[in-house]
Structure formats: structure tokens, C-alpha cells
Design an enzyme around this catalytic site. Structure first.
Site, PDB file in Angstrom:
ATOM      1  N   ARG A 169       0.812  -1.219   0.000  1.00 21.05           N
ATOM      2  CA  ARG A 169       0.000   0.000   0.000  1.00 21.05           C
ATOM      3  C   ARG A 169       0.851   1.277   0.000  1.00 21.05           C
ATOM      4  O   ARG A 169       0.469   2.293   0.573  1.00 21.05           O
ATOM      5  CB  ARG A 169      -0.948   0.012   1.207  1.00 21.05           C
ATOM      6  CG  ARG A 169      -2.032  -1.062   1.159  1.00 21.05           C
ATOM      7  CD  ARG A 169      -2.995  -0.777   0.007  1.00 21.05           C
ATOM      8  NE  ARG A 169      -4.116  -1.708  -0.002  1.00 21.05           N
ATOM      9  CZ  ARG A 169      -4.167  -2.819  -0.716  1.00 21.05           C
ATOM     10  NH1 ARG A 169      -3.129  -3.147  -1.475  1.00 21.05           N
ATOM     11  NH2 ARG A 169      -5.221  -3.605  -0.690  1.00 21.05           N
TER      12      ARG A 169
ATOM     13  N   SER B 230       1.635   0.564  -7.581  1.00 24.53           N
ATOM     14  CA  SER B 230       0.884   0.309  -8.814  1.00 24.53           C
ATOM     15  C   SER B 230       0.314   1.598  -9.396  1.00 24.53           C
ATOM     16  O   SER B 230       0.359   1.816 -10.613  1.00 24.53           O
ATOM     17  CB  SER B 230      -0.239  -0.694  -8.554  1.00 24.53           C
ATOM     18  OG  SER B 230       0.283  -1.963  -8.230  1.00 24.53           O
TER      19      SER B 230
ATOM     20  N   HIS C 216      -8.161  -4.004  -9.617  1.00 19.11           N
ATOM     21  CA  HIS C 216      -7.172  -3.572 -10.612  1.00 19.11           C
ATOM     22  C   HIS C 216      -7.772  -3.603 -12.018  1.00 19.11           C
ATOM     23  O   HIS C 216      -7.552  -2.691 -12.825  1.00 19.11           O
ATOM     24  CB  HIS C 216      -5.934  -4.474 -10.554  1.00 19.11           C
ATOM     25  CG  HIS C 216      -4.949  -4.083  -9.493  1.00 19.11           C
ATOM     26  ND1 HIS C 216      -4.140  -2.976  -9.604  1.00 19.11           N
ATOM     27  CD2 HIS C 216      -4.644  -4.649  -8.300  1.00 19.11           C
ATOM     28  CE1 HIS C 216      -3.372  -2.878  -8.531  1.00 19.11           C
ATOM     29  NE2 HIS C 216      -3.655  -3.883  -7.722  1.00 19.11           N
TER      30      HIS C 216
ATOM     31  N   ARG D  69      -8.466  -0.283 -14.710  1.00 21.22           N
ATOM     32  CA  ARG D  69      -7.833  -0.180 -16.027  1.00 21.22           C
ATOM     33  C   ARG D  69      -8.827  -0.094 -17.178  1.00 21.22           C
ATOM     34  O   ARG D  69      -8.448   0.256 -18.290  1.00 21.22           O
ATOM     35  CB  ARG D  69      -6.910  -1.383 -16.266  1.00 21.22           C
ATOM     36  CG  ARG D  69      -5.703  -1.443 -15.372  1.00 21.22           C
ATOM     37  CD  ARG D  69      -4.701  -2.444 -15.922  1.00 21.22           C
ATOM     38  NE  ARG D  69      -5.274  -3.761 -16.125  1.00 21.22           N
ATOM     39  CZ  ARG D  69      -5.339  -4.709 -15.198  1.00 21.22           C
ATOM     40  NH1 ARG D  69      -4.887  -4.471 -13.991  1.00 21.22           N
ATOM     41  NH2 ARG D  69      -5.859  -5.889 -15.475  1.00 21.22           N
TER      42      ARG D  69
ATOM     43  N   ASP E 254       3.036  -6.106 -13.441  1.00 28.05           N
ATOM     44  CA  ASP E 254       2.601  -5.967 -12.052  1.00 28.05           C
ATOM     45  C   ASP E 254       2.109  -7.332 -11.569  1.00 28.05           C
ATOM     46  O   ASP E 254       1.022  -7.766 -11.947  1.00 28.05           O
ATOM     47  CB  ASP E 254       1.493  -4.918 -11.978  1.00 28.05           C
ATOM     48  CG  ASP E 254       1.207  -4.445 -10.566  1.00 28.05           C
ATOM     49  OD1 ASP E 254       1.832  -4.982  -9.633  1.00 28.05           O
ATOM     50  OD2 ASP E 254       0.357  -3.553 -10.405  1.00 28.05           O
TER      51      ASP E 254
END
Length: 334
Positions: free
Chosen positions: A12, A16, A53, A57, A86
Site C-alpha cells: 500500500r 501500482s 485492478h 484499467r 505488475d
């Protein structure tokens, strides 16, 4: 060899998010997201993270490839593009799982087996990385974790995994042109070979204090010289951190006896910020090279309006702005 960026940090820490932002800055269209996660059937939390995620995106024009191990088999489709991987931690995890290191059946008595299997897994990942980074026309952004900064692992297999992750991070960092450490959502550049101002880590000696002082004195002397300025305008340069760009604006210095500003065609200009007239032209660029290219080569008015000496000064100032932008600093030159 490919251009490689490594973004590292703790859980965290914003790794990313920063890596995605960097990818978008490096390419507006040719972006590839390589997801190395192999979701476990019984891990709802991990599945939720993957879904989050994917959702983030969807609106950003990413080409997504889900590949837990053999990234190099996609290398032809990576050429000419910016590729975000990632993450390296899950990539290594998948190889170590192939060698049975996280089955739950290993104990401290299996030290020899754990050592051999973990080294084989690490070697396989390194070999995959080497294949991946061979093409010169690829740009990779790798995301990884600083596992060694956390708590001490309770099992021998997990401790060996932490060791291998650290060694893999070092392996990639040594080959990367730029390494960014994320702390509390803030990037700190710890290696940068992408600019001429980067500190050298290949054995080349840094400047001595005497050399640095002499250079500073020379700059101060040259700064006092007379310089032929651009006859009809001037530039303002600043960093826009929200847009993550270098903002360069060109303003007219054509003024009458009443203190009114005019553009190049004789039209009166308004001033919305003190005595600074509204800009005649604005450029928003991601690097100093892009800024000088757009202004000095693409701008049709450049040869007419700019003096050679001042063009060189402009290049130096936008280089300072680039360093400030990527090191998280503010910068404004007028």
C-alpha cells in the site's frame, strides 16, 4: 537492451498507481498491462484485489495480458510499446509454487530441498527477465515489493522466498535505467540513468569538491554576462504536478507608452495575472527533450522570434524543470 523502470516499495505504498501514471506519461496509446497474478480458488481477498485492478484499467485504454510465468513468449507483441508488469513478487511466487515451496508440507528439516528449489525458481525468473529485456525497442515498468522491510517470516520456506525476492529486485535494479522507491504514496528516485544529470553507479568517479566549486564559479560568472534576449517575447516555465507536465508559455513583450501589451499581429492583450499578459502559446510536455523539440523545431515562429543564446538558456531551464518534475519538487522559472 530494453529500457527498464523498476518501481519498488512496501504494501500500500502507491507502487501500482505510480507505475500506471508513469506508463501513461511515457505512452498515450501503446500501453500493455501484464498481470502476473494467478488467483487462488480459496482466496476471496486476493480475487477482490484483482477485480479492483481490472476495474481501474477498463477506462484507460490498456491492453491486458494475464501471464503468470512465461512473459517472454509475448515479447514480439511488446515491441515499440510501454509494458507494465505488475508484479515481480507474484511472478516469483508462481515459479516457487511450481517447485513445491508453498505446499505446507515442508519443515525446517527440509532445508536442503528448500534451498535448492528456491535457487532454481530464482534462476528461472532471471532467465525469463533476460529474454524479456533483449529487444531494444521495448520499455518495461516493473512493480515489485520490498519484502525484507517487513516482519520476520515464520517459516524457512517463506524466509527463503523473502531472500529470493530481494535478490531478484537487485538483479532487475542493476539492469534498470531508473529505480523509484515508493513511500507513503511519494516517489523517491534512487537510481536514474535516463538523464545526463544522473549519478553514475558504474565506477566513474564523481566530481571533487574543488571541481564542483569551480563549475559553480564559472556558472555565476557566465550568468552576469550580457545576453541578447528575444526581441518580442519571453518564456515562463513551471512544473504542473497535477497534470504531471512541464508547462512552458510564451508571452509578448511588445508594449506601448501606456503600458499596454500587444501580440505579434498588433492586437491588444489582456493581463489576468498582475503585469503578465496572457500567453501567446503554451506547451505541456513530459520531458525537456520533448519541450525543446516542440518549441525549437516544430514551432513555426521559433526562427523569427528566438535568439540562439537564449534558446540554449531555455534548454537548460526546461532540463531543471524535468528533474524537479520527476523528483517530486516544485519549479518555476521566469
Amino acid at each position: 537492451m530494453a529500457t527498464i523502470y523498476l518501481v519498488t516499495g512496501g504494501a500500500r505504498s502507491g507502487k501500482s498507481s505510480y507505475a500506471e501514471l508513469l506508463c501513461e506519461q511515457l505512452s498515450t496509446d501503446q500501453k500493455v498491462y501484464v498481470a502476473t497474478a494467478a488467483p487462488a480458488m480459496d482466496d476471496d481477498d486476493f480475487a477482490h484485489r484483482i477485480a479492483k485492478h481490472q476495474e481501474d484499467r477498463q477506462s484507460k485504454q490498456w491492453t491486458t495480458i494475464e501471464e503468470p510465468r512465461l512473459l517472454s513468449r509475448h515479447v514480439e507483441s511488446f515491441k515499440g510499446k510501454v509494458v507494465l508488469v505488475d508484479c515481480m513478487t507474484l511472478w516469483l511466487t508462481n515459479f516457487m509454487m511450481d517447485h513445491g515451496l508453498f505446499t505446507g508440507n515442508l519443515s525446517e528439516d527440509d532445508a536442503g530441498l528448500i534451498e535448492g528449489a528456491s535457487q532454481e525458481a530464482l534462476l528461472e525468473v532471471q532467465q525469463e527477465f533476460d529474454k524479456l529485456s533483449e529487444p531494444w525497442n521495448c520499455t518495461y515498468i516493473f512493480v515489485t515489493n520490498e519484502l525484507g522491510s517487513g516482519t520476520h517470516a515464520s517459516t524457512l520456506a517463506t524466509r527463503k522466498f523473502v531472500d529470493c525476492q530481494g535478490w531478484l529486485n537487485q538483479y532487475v535494479a542493476k539492469r534498470a535505467q531508473k529505480v523509484i522507491h515508493m513511500i507513503c504514496g511519494c516517489p523517491t528516485i534512487i537510481k536514474d540513468e535516463t538523464t545526463a544529470a544522473a549519478s553514475m553507479s558504474n565506477g566513474v568517479a564523481a566530481a571533487s569538491p574543488q571541481q564542483a566549486h569551480a563549475a559553480q564559479m564559472l556558472d555565476e560568472y557566465l550568468s552576469k554576462r550580457g545576453m541578447k534576449m528575444d526581441p518580442k517575447g519571453y518564456f515562463l516555465i513551471k512544473v504542473d504536478r497535477e497534470k504531471f507536465v512541464i508547462r512552458v508559455s510564451f508571452h509578448s513583450c511588445i508594449i506601448n507608452e501606456k503600458g499596454e501589451f500587444f501580440d505579434l499581429d498588433g492586437n491588444r492583450l489582456t493581463c489576468h495575472s498582475g503585469n503578465t499578459p496572457d500567453p501567446l502559446r503554451v506547451w505541456e510536455c513530459r520531458t525537456a527533450k520533448e519541450a525543446t523539440y516542440q518549441i525549437l523545431e516544430k514551432w513555426e515562429k521559433a526562427k523569427e522570434l528566438l535568439c540562439v543564446g537564449h534558446a540554449g538558456y531555455l534548454g537548460r531551464e526546461v532540463q531543471k524543470a524535468e528533474v524537479a518534475l520527476y523528483q517530486g519538487c516544485n519549479y518555476q522559472q521566469d
